[in-house]
Write an enzyme that holds these catalytic residues in place. Structure first.
Site, PDB file in Angstrom:
ATOM      1  N   ARG A  67       0.835  -1.210   0.000  1.00 16.65           N
ATOM      2  CA  ARG A  67       0.000   0.000   0.000  1.00 16.65           C
ATOM      3  C   ARG A  67       0.865   1.253   0.000  1.00 16.65           C
ATOM      4  O   ARG A  67       0.535   2.249  -0.646  1.00 16.65           O
ATOM      5  CB  ARG A  67      -0.967  -0.001   1.204  1.00 16.65           C
ATOM      6  CG  ARG A  67      -1.729   1.313   1.378  1.00 16.65           C
ATOM      7  CD  ARG A  67      -3.002   1.179   2.202  1.00 16.65           C
ATOM      8  NE  ARG A  67      -2.819   0.425   3.432  1.00 16.65           N
ATOM      9  CZ  ARG A  67      -2.169   0.875   4.518  1.00 16.65           C
ATOM     10  NH1 ARG A  67      -1.629   2.069   4.525  1.00 16.65           N
ATOM     11  NH2 ARG A  67      -2.065   0.109   5.586  1.00 16.65           N
ATOM     12  N   TYR A 119     -17.168  17.848 -14.816  1.00 18.36           N
ATOM     13  CA  TYR A 119     -17.504  16.416 -14.770  1.00 18.36           C
ATOM     14  C   TYR A 119     -18.433  16.170 -13.585  1.00 18.36           C
ATOM     15  O   TYR A 119     -18.137  16.585 -12.458  1.00 18.36           O
ATOM     16  CB  TYR A 119     -16.213  15.616 -14.635  1.00 18.36           C
ATOM     17  CG  TYR A 119     -16.433  14.144 -14.476  1.00 18.36           C
ATOM     18  CD1 TYR A 119     -16.977  13.391 -15.505  1.00 18.36           C
ATOM     19  CD2 TYR A 119     -16.119  13.491 -13.287  1.00 18.36           C
ATOM     20  CE1 TYR A 119     -17.195  12.034 -15.357  1.00 18.36           C
ATOM     21  CE2 TYR A 119     -16.326  12.136 -13.131  1.00 18.36           C
ATOM     22  CZ  TYR A 119     -16.880  11.411 -14.172  1.00 18.36           C
ATOM     23  OH  TYR A 119     -17.089  10.076 -14.009  1.00 18.36           O
ATOM     24  N   ASP A 191      -8.210  19.502 -14.092  1.00 17.12           N
ATOM     25  CA  ASP A 191      -8.562  18.138 -14.504  1.00 17.12           C
ATOM     26  C   ASP A 191      -8.331  18.101 -16.018  1.00 17.12           C
ATOM     27  O   ASP A 191      -9.087  18.683 -16.790  1.00 17.12           O
ATOM     28  CB  ASP A 191     -10.020  17.851 -14.147  1.00 17.12           C
ATOM     29  CG  ASP A 191     -10.465  16.448 -14.582  1.00 17.12           C
ATOM     30  OD1 ASP A 191      -9.828  15.867 -15.486  1.00 17.12           O
ATOM     31  OD2 ASP A 191     -11.463  15.946 -14.033  1.00 17.12           O
ATOM     32  N   LYS A 216      -9.484   7.093 -19.091  1.00 13.24           N
ATOM     33  CA  LYS A 216      -9.794   7.626 -20.422  1.00 13.24           C
ATOM     34  C   LYS A 216      -8.562   7.526 -21.325  1.00 13.24           C
ATOM     35  O   LYS A 216      -8.118   6.433 -21.597  1.00 13.24           O
ATOM     36  CB  LYS A 216     -10.325   9.058 -20.288  1.00 13.24           C
ATOM     37  CG  LYS A 216     -11.332   9.243 -19.142  1.00 13.24           C
ATOM     38  CD  LYS A 216     -12.654   8.488 -19.329  1.00 13.24           C
ATOM     39  CE  LYS A 216     -13.491   8.409 -18.054  1.00 13.24           C
ATOM     40  NZ  LYS A 216     -13.768   9.677 -17.387  1.00 13.24           N
TER      41      LYS A 216
HETATM   42  C1  LIG Z   1     -14.157  10.058 -16.109  1.00 11.51           C
HETATM   43  C2  LIG Z   1     -13.739  11.365 -15.574  1.00 11.51           C
HETATM   44  C3  LIG Z   1     -13.396  11.518 -14.232  1.00 11.51           C
HETATM   45  C4  LIG Z   1     -13.542  10.414 -13.194  1.00 11.51           C
HETATM   46  O1  LIG Z   1     -12.749   9.339 -13.422  1.00 11.51           O
HETATM   47  P1  LIG Z   1     -13.074   7.843 -12.910  1.00 11.51           P
HETATM   48  O2  LIG Z   1     -11.856   7.125 -13.367  1.00 11.51           O
HETATM   49  O3  LIG Z   1     -14.348   7.431 -13.591  1.00 11.51           O
HETATM   50  O4  LIG Z   1     -13.228   7.897 -11.443  1.00 11.51           O
HETATM   51  C5  LIG Z   1     -12.954  12.761 -13.799  1.00 11.51           C
HETATM   52  N1  LIG Z   1     -12.870  13.810 -14.648  1.00 11.51           N
HETATM   53  C6  LIG Z   1     -13.203  13.699 -15.945  1.00 11.51           C
HETATM   54  C7  LIG Z   1     -13.098  14.891 -16.829  1.00 11.51           C
HETATM   55  C8  LIG Z   1     -13.655  12.482 -16.451  1.00 11.51           C
HETATM   56  O5  LIG Z   1     -14.020  12.397 -17.723  1.00 11.51           O
END
Ligand SMILES: *Cc1c(COP(=O)(O)O)cnc(C)c1O
Length: 394
Positions: A67, A119, A191, A216
């Site tokens: 961890r 998001y 982000d 993504k």
């Molecule tokens: C998908 C997404 C997230 C969250 O990510 P997870 O891996 O689903 O927890 C955060 N910000 C953006 C812009 C996203 O498209």
């Protein structure tokens, strides 16, 4: 390859302007090494949860317990930090876990400004978890710096930027936000999930941290959930993010770290393909008589095209468009598509289509006739032909 720390540069740093190696080279070599014991070129997976102590009780090899630290996770963190020009990174089991770790560095009573088109998972984290914890929130359309200025309070500690936005691909002037926030001692976190480090580098535009849902584009194959926080400096806030990772325990598993590190070498080439295909599709849709509107920052008449031009390399693989006939026609069109799979999420090699109003929730005013595309890496002519048949068939 810890010796390759990139120098910090001016606003729209080009991949060639990074200190040391260029992006394609970093994507292949950063965080990797030839295995000393075996000479293996491909990276191993260390599943071991515990590591041997030295005879004197030390852990001179740097690993004690899974961890706290894992060799594959350390390699992945080094790689993503180098790609974005950061001093360090922390990998989490999802993108929202990474975002949560950033907010956990704040105190009850602190004020956060987040985008009104952000998001929805980040909005959930702020409203359902951190509200109870006493974090104040405002949701603001940051395409207007005046709106951002008006929402600042003496308690504002953090501005959360997300650009391009979802699903209208509105771009926020990152350097403009940074200038306004830093003048007041407020931190800025971006982000960067929609863009990827190939298309946009927020740390080089002055942001303090960047986060990704690596689910993504960084993963890129729709088969691994994860998130990272990358920090420009090894500062106090990043220490709290690291503490949330290690003591909070939402770490990325060794296998998922391995999958992500496996995905990074092709990231620059994948992004080029995503950008080129999306640009062609946006141009095609913009000309189509049955399409009411196309939202893609690479189109000259997109309301924030000039902002995108100033801070992005290519315009990304995401776009949305609107058809006449609202919900019914949008759903029918999505059903006629053969190559685009009806699914949420994005950033994989396969193309996806999503009726965004269905998942956006009631607090969003997403047009019912809007479809969002995650443009994949199929041949663009096949994607265009598919859209063409779907738009012309009744
Ligand atoms: C998908 C997404 C997230 C969250 O990510 P997870 O891996 O689903 O927890 C955060 N910000 C953006 C812009 C996203 O498209």
């Amino acid at each position: 390859m810890t010796s390759m720390h990139a120098a910090s540069e001016g606003a729209k740093a080009t991949p060639q302007a990074r200190g040391g190696y260029r992006l394609e080279t970093l994507a292949i070599h950063a965080g990797r090494s030839i295995d000393k014991g075996t000479g293996a070129v491909a990276q191993p997976i260390h599943l071991s949860t515990t590591f041997e102590r030295d005879v004197d009780g030390d852990y001179s090899r740097g690993f004690m317990y899974g961890r706290n630290r894992n060799p594959g996770r350390a390699a992945l963190e080094e790689a993503v930090a180098l790609l974005d020009g950061g001093a360090g990174a922390a990998a989490f089991s999802s993108g929202v876990a990474a975002a949560s770790a950033v907010f956990q560095g704040l105190q009850p009573g602190d004020h956060v400004i987040a985008p009104s088109q952000g998001y929805y998972g980040t909005v959930n984290v702020l409203d359902r978890i951190f509200a109870k914890w006493g974090l104040e929130r405002s949701f603001v359309d940051m395409t207007s710096l005046d709106a951002l200025r008006a929402s600042l309070t003496p308690q504002t500690r953090l501005v959360w930027v997300e650009t391009p936005s979802n699903p209208l691909l509105q771009c926020v002037d990152i350097a403009g936000v940074v200038e306004m926030a830093h003048a007041r001692g407020i931190r800025v976190v971006a982000d960067n999930t929609f863009a990827s480090p190939v298309v946009q580098q927020p740390l080089r535009l002055g942001c303090d941290m960047v986060t990704y849902s690596t689910t993504k584009y960084l993963g890129g194959h729709s088969d691994v959930l994860g998130g990272v926080v990358i920090s420009r400096e090894s500062d106090e806030h990043f220490e709290t993010v690291r503490a949330t990772q290690v003591y909070g325990g939402g770490v990325l598993s060794p296998f998922d770290c391995w999958l992500l590190l496996r995905s990074l070498p092709m990231l620059p080439y994948r992004m080029r393909g995503h950008c080129a295909n999306a640009q062609r599709i946006a141009e095609y849709l913009a000309e189509h008589a049955r399409v009411k509107a196309v939202h893609y920052p690479g189109l000259p008449d997109h309301p924030t095209h000039h902002v995108a031009q100033g801070q992005m390399h290519g315009y990304g693989g995401m776009l949305s468009f609107e058809v006449e006939g609202g919900l019914k026609e949008a759903m029918a069109l999505a059903a006629r598509l053969q190559l685009f799979t009806r699914a949420t999420s994005f950033g994989g090699v396969e193309s996806l289509v999503e009726h965004h109003a269905s998942i956006a929730g009631p607090h969003r005013s997403v047009p019912q006739g809007l479809l969002r595309l995650s443009v994949g890496l199929e041949h663009v002519d096949d994607l265009l032909a598919d859209l063409d048949q779907a738009l012309t068939t009744d």
